[in-house]
Design a protein around this motif. Structure first.
Motif, mmCIF file in Angstrom:
data_model
loop_
_atom_site.group_PDB
_atom_site.id
_atom_site.type_symbol
_atom_site.label_atom_id
_atom_site.label_comp_id
_atom_site.label_asym_id
_atom_site.label_seq_id
_atom_site.Cartn_x
_atom_site.Cartn_y
_atom_site.Cartn_z
ATOM 1 N N LYS A 71 20.756 -53.057 4.260
ATOM 2 C CA LYS A 71 21.695 -52.367 3.371
ATOM 3 C C LYS A 71 21.558 -52.863 1.938
ATOM 4 O O LYS A 71 21.592 -52.076 0.983
ATOM 5 C CB LYS A 71 23.122 -52.571 3.865
ATOM 6 C CG LYS A 71 23.437 -51.855 5.174
ATOM 7 C CD LYS A 71 24.867 -52.124 5.610
ATOM 8 C CE LYS A 71 25.167 -51.428 6.941
ATOM 9 N NZ LYS A 71 26.549 -51.716 7.413
ATOM 10 N N GLY A 74 18.189 -51.651 0.579
ATOM 11 C CA GLY A 74 18.249 -50.214 0.368
ATOM 12 C C GLY A 74 19.082 -49.834 -0.835
ATOM 13 O O GLY A 74 18.675 -48.997 -1.661
ATOM 14 N N ILE A 78 17.630 -48.072 -4.237
ATOM 15 C CA ILE A 78 18.154 -46.793 -4.740
ATOM 16 C C ILE A 78 18.566 -46.923 -6.201
ATOM 17 O O ILE A 78 18.251 -46.067 -7.040
ATOM 18 C CB ILE A 78 19.340 -46.326 -3.875
ATOM 19 C CG1 ILE A 78 18.859 -45.948 -2.469
ATOM 20 C CG2 ILE A 78 20.043 -45.145 -4.524
ATOM 21 C CD1 ILE A 78 19.983 -45.666 -1.496
ATOM 22 N N ARG A 128 27.241 -38.995 7.393
ATOM 23 C CA ARG A 128 26.965 -40.221 6.644
ATOM 24 C C ARG A 128 25.760 -40.952 7.232
ATOM 25 O O ARG A 128 24.877 -41.420 6.503
ATOM 26 C CB ARG A 128 28.199 -41.130 6.667
ATOM 27 C CG ARG A 128 28.018 -42.468 5.961
ATOM 28 C CD ARG A 128 29.211 -43.363 6.176
ATOM 29 N NE ARG A 128 29.418 -43.659 7.590
ATOM 30 C CZ ARG A 128 28.739 -44.600 8.260
ATOM 31 N NH1 ARG A 128 27.821 -45.339 7.626
ATOM 32 N NH2 ARG A 128 28.996 -44.821 9.535
ATOM 33 N N ALA A 131 22.618 -39.077 6.346
ATOM 34 C CA ALA A 131 22.271 -39.244 4.931
ATOM 35 C C ALA A 131 21.577 -40.577 4.682
ATOM 36 O O ALA A 131 20.669 -40.670 3.849
ATOM 37 C CB ALA A 131 23.529 -39.130 4.071
ATOM 38 N N ILE A 132 21.996 -41.632 5.402
ATOM 39 C CA ILE A 132 21.362 -42.951 5.241
ATOM 40 C C ILE A 132 19.890 -42.875 5.622
ATOM 41 O O ILE A 132 19.023 -43.395 4.919
ATOM 42 C CB ILE A 132 22.099 -44.000 6.091
ATOM 43 C CG1 ILE A 132 23.502 -44.250 5.531
ATOM 44 C CG2 ILE A 132 21.314 -45.311 6.129
ATOM 45 C CD1 ILE A 132 24.352 -45.154 6.391
ATOM 46 N N THR A 135 17.820 -40.772 3.091
ATOM 47 C CA THR A 135 17.579 -41.416 1.800
ATOM 48 C C THR A 135 16.168 -41.979 1.731
ATOM 49 O O THR A 135 15.524 -41.960 0.666
ATOM 50 C CB THR A 135 18.605 -42.536 1.565
ATOM 51 O OG1 THR A 135 19.923 -41.986 1.611
ATOM 52 C CG2 THR A 135 18.391 -43.205 0.223
ATOM 53 N N GLY A 138 13.477 -39.485 0.364
ATOM 54 C CA GLY A 138 13.311 -39.419 -1.085
ATOM 55 C C GLY A 138 12.667 -40.665 -1.660
ATOM 56 O O GLY A 138 11.823 -40.583 -2.565
ATOM 57 N N ILE A 139 13.036 -41.840 -1.129
ATOM 58 C CA ILE A 139 12.442 -43.089 -1.607
ATOM 59 C C ILE A 139 10.935 -43.091 -1.393
ATOM 60 O O ILE A 139 10.158 -43.453 -2.273
ATOM 61 C CB ILE A 139 13.100 -44.294 -0.911
ATOM 62 C CG1 ILE A 139 14.548 -44.462 -1.369
ATOM 63 C CG2 ILE A 139 12.317 -45.576 -1.182
ATOM 64 C CD1 ILE A 139 15.302 -45.544 -0.624
ATOM 65 N N ASN A 429 18.686 -39.716 12.513
ATOM 66 C CA ASN A 429 18.811 -40.539 11.309
ATOM 67 C C ASN A 429 17.863 -41.729 11.295
ATOM 68 O O ASN A 429 17.994 -42.612 10.447
ATOM 69 C CB ASN A 429 20.250 -41.054 11.190
ATOM 70 C CG ASN A 429 20.643 -41.931 12.383
ATOM 71 O OD1 ASN A 429 20.200 -41.686 13.504
ATOM 72 N ND2 ASN A 429 21.459 -42.936 12.155
ATOM 73 N N LYS A 431 15.169 -44.310 10.451
ATOM 74 C CA LYS A 431 14.491 -44.557 9.180
ATOM 75 C C LYS A 431 12.999 -44.266 9.266
ATOM 76 O O LYS A 431 12.411 -43.704 8.330
ATOM 77 C CB LYS A 431 14.726 -46.007 8.734
ATOM 78 C CG LYS A 431 16.175 -46.330 8.390
ATOM 79 C CD LYS A 431 16.304 -47.757 7.901
ATOM 80 C CE LYS A 431 17.747 -48.090 7.500
ATOM 81 N NZ LYS A 431 18.669 -48.058 8.664
ATOM 82 N N TRP A 434 12.105 -40.404 8.868
ATOM 83 C CA TRP A 434 12.115 -39.827 7.529
ATOM 84 C C TRP A 434 11.048 -40.450 6.645
ATOM 85 O O TRP A 434 10.501 -39.775 5.759
ATOM 86 C CB TRP A 434 13.504 -39.981 6.921
ATOM 87 C CG TRP A 434 14.516 -39.192 7.688
ATOM 88 C CD1 TRP A 434 15.425 -39.662 8.601
ATOM 89 C CD2 TRP A 434 14.686 -37.767 7.667
ATOM 90 N NE1 TRP A 434 16.143 -38.622 9.133
ATOM 91 C CE2 TRP A 434 15.729 -37.451 8.585
ATOM 92 C CE3 TRP A 434 14.073 -36.744 6.957
ATOM 93 C CZ2 TRP A 434 16.143 -36.141 8.791
ATOM 94 C CZ3 TRP A 434 14.497 -35.437 7.165
ATOM 95 C CH2 TRP A 434 15.518 -35.147 8.070
#
Length: 457
Positions: A71, A74, A78, A128, A131-132, A135, A138-139, A429, A431, A434
């Motif tokens: 966290k 991350g 961001i 939520r 969305a985590i 993210t 996009g990174i 979701n 990691k 994505w």
């Protein structure tokens, strides 16, 4: 140094001074450490992405804490990327990807389903979590061009192998005799192992010296042993499939085998095959044998796991029939399942009933929760990601670049492993999912000559 980083540094410095004058002065060094970490991330944001990859297998260590390493890294990453976008140090064009054609309709369907959800609180919490994970998409699009892919393979394989070794030798990280690593479920752990096998195979094939070969061979042995200890049948099938695809991709290497080598090959097979069968747990072998009985139907008395998964399909199908366009709302499958008799019949809880269970099938769960259009958009997203890796492989093979073609193949197999595991787990979701989706777009753009050249090692 520009104005934004200077202002940010001054704010952190002021926060450090305020903490020194507060009742909690012991927190001040952490602010300094955070300042140093932010400075490092600002100069090398790709290190933050690699750090997230390494921390995924260790997330279970921090599940009882509000803050965790992942966290913090991350959030810092961001913030750094937002600053660099505002300063135009990163071009916004890097966010361009053919995957948006499927991702945007999927997000639209999720939001529409949220608006008409049966339980808004549950749906917001589910959104939520999604969305985590997203993210990281996009990174990776923003900084994936600077990513050293071989280093990514090394860190991924070693981090998962480390947790696998811990689970093999510590009963603390086993539940009912099944290895769970540092996570909470054996099947989730099996997913990580399945994702780590293709990179480890690539590194073994690319190893130059004997010591390096022995290292990656040992990593593969630990990964396969960990997979066996998870007792995951789906994981075993996924690993065998990816190994078969690897063998097909590297079939040209088989031409190097001469008739004089066949004796050694047969001797190795005669040793490895019986040894593998002998070391497999009897319970695992029995679980695998039960898969052969699926042709005659699922018998819940013989295998409660298969019976429970069949009940998920029944409940999910019913939900799709009741709300085919928008679904029942994100995250509402457990609420529907808890109301059925299946929840009590397959309850695994003892002191606390375990009635609210997910579908253990991402595709089924999304079709039931966000509707058929949203489910189809998600399936299209996965297929497009796999297609991107395939196109990158073909482009580099056509250019005679076998090294990069191998990278595209093995990284594509990582995404394929996740895509197959989506049939057995509810992990929209995750990691790694994505990240590899974004990498598929980056590699295809590079392979087709629409990006600046990059180095494979």
């Amino acid at each position: 140094m520009t104005l934004l980083p200077v202002s940010f540094g001054l704010l952190l410095g002021l926060a450090c001074l305020l903490l020194l004058a507060s009742p909690w002065p012991y927190l001040a060094p952490f602010v300094l450490a955070g300042l140093v970490g932010m400075a490092v991330l600002y100069r090398r944001p790709v290190w933050g992405l690699l750090g997230l990859v390494v921390l995924v297998p260790f997330e279970g260590l921090f599940r009882d804490y509000e803050l965790s390493g992942a966290k913090l890294v991350g959030a810092g990453l961001i913030l750094v990327l937002v600053l660099q976008l505002l300063q135009r140090r990163l071009p916004e064009t890097r966010l361009g990807s053919n995957l948006w054609r499927a991702l945007l309709p999927f997000l639209l369907c999720v939001l529409l389903s949220l608006a008409f959800s049966e339980n808004l609180e549950v749906s917001l919490d589910n959104l939520r979590e999604l969305a985590i994970g997203m993210t990281l998409f996009g990174i990776t699009l923003l900084i994936g061009r600077e990513l050293n892919l071989l280093l990514l393979c090394r860190l991924l394989a070693l981090s998962v192998a480390a947790t696998s070794a811990i689970a093999l030798y510590s009963v603390k990280y086993q539940v009912g005799g099944r290895a769970i690593g540092l996570l909470q479920d054996a099947n989730y752990f099996a997913l990580l192992i399945a994702v780590a096998v293709p990179p480890a195979l690539l590194l073994l094939l690319r190893a130059k010296g004997l010591a390096e070969r022995l290292l990656w061979l040992a990593v593969l042995v630990v990964l396969f042993a960990g997979m066996t200890k998870t007792d995951s049948r789906s994981g075993l099938l996924v690993v065998l499939l990816t190994c078969a695809i690897c063998a097909w991709h590297h079939r040209s290497r088989l031409r190097l085998i001469r008739p004089r080598h066949l004796g050694f090959v047969m001797l190795g097979a005669a040793i490895v095959v019986p040894l593998t069968v002998a070391t497999l747990p009897d319970a695992y072998i029995e679980r695998i044998k039960l898969l052969g009985a699926l042709s005659s139907g699922v018998n819940a008395h013989q295998d409660a796991s298969l019976g429970r998964r069949a009940s998920y399909v029944v409940v999910g199908t019913r939900m799709i029939g009741d709300a085919p366009l928008l679904g029942a709302g994100p995250g509402t499958f457990p609420l529907h399942y808890a109301k059925t008799g299946y929840a009590k019949a397959f309850n695994e809880g003892f002191s606390v009933p375990d009635l609210y269970r997910r579908a253990h099938n991402t595709y089924l769960e999304l079709f039931a929760e966000v509707g058929i259009p949203g489910g189809l958009a998600f399936v299209a997203l996965i297929l497009m990601g796999l297609r991107n890796f395939q196109c990158a492989r073909r482009a580099w093979l056509a250019a005679g670049d076998q090294s990069r073609a191998d990278l595209a193949t093995h990284l594509g197999l990582c995404l394929l492993s996740i895509a197959l595991f989506l049939l057995f787990l509810s992990i929209p979701n995750h990691k790694y999912l994505w990240m590899f989706l974004a990498l598929s777009s980056v590699l295809r753009l590079q392979a087709e000559g629409r990006e600046l050249p990059w180095k494979a090692s």
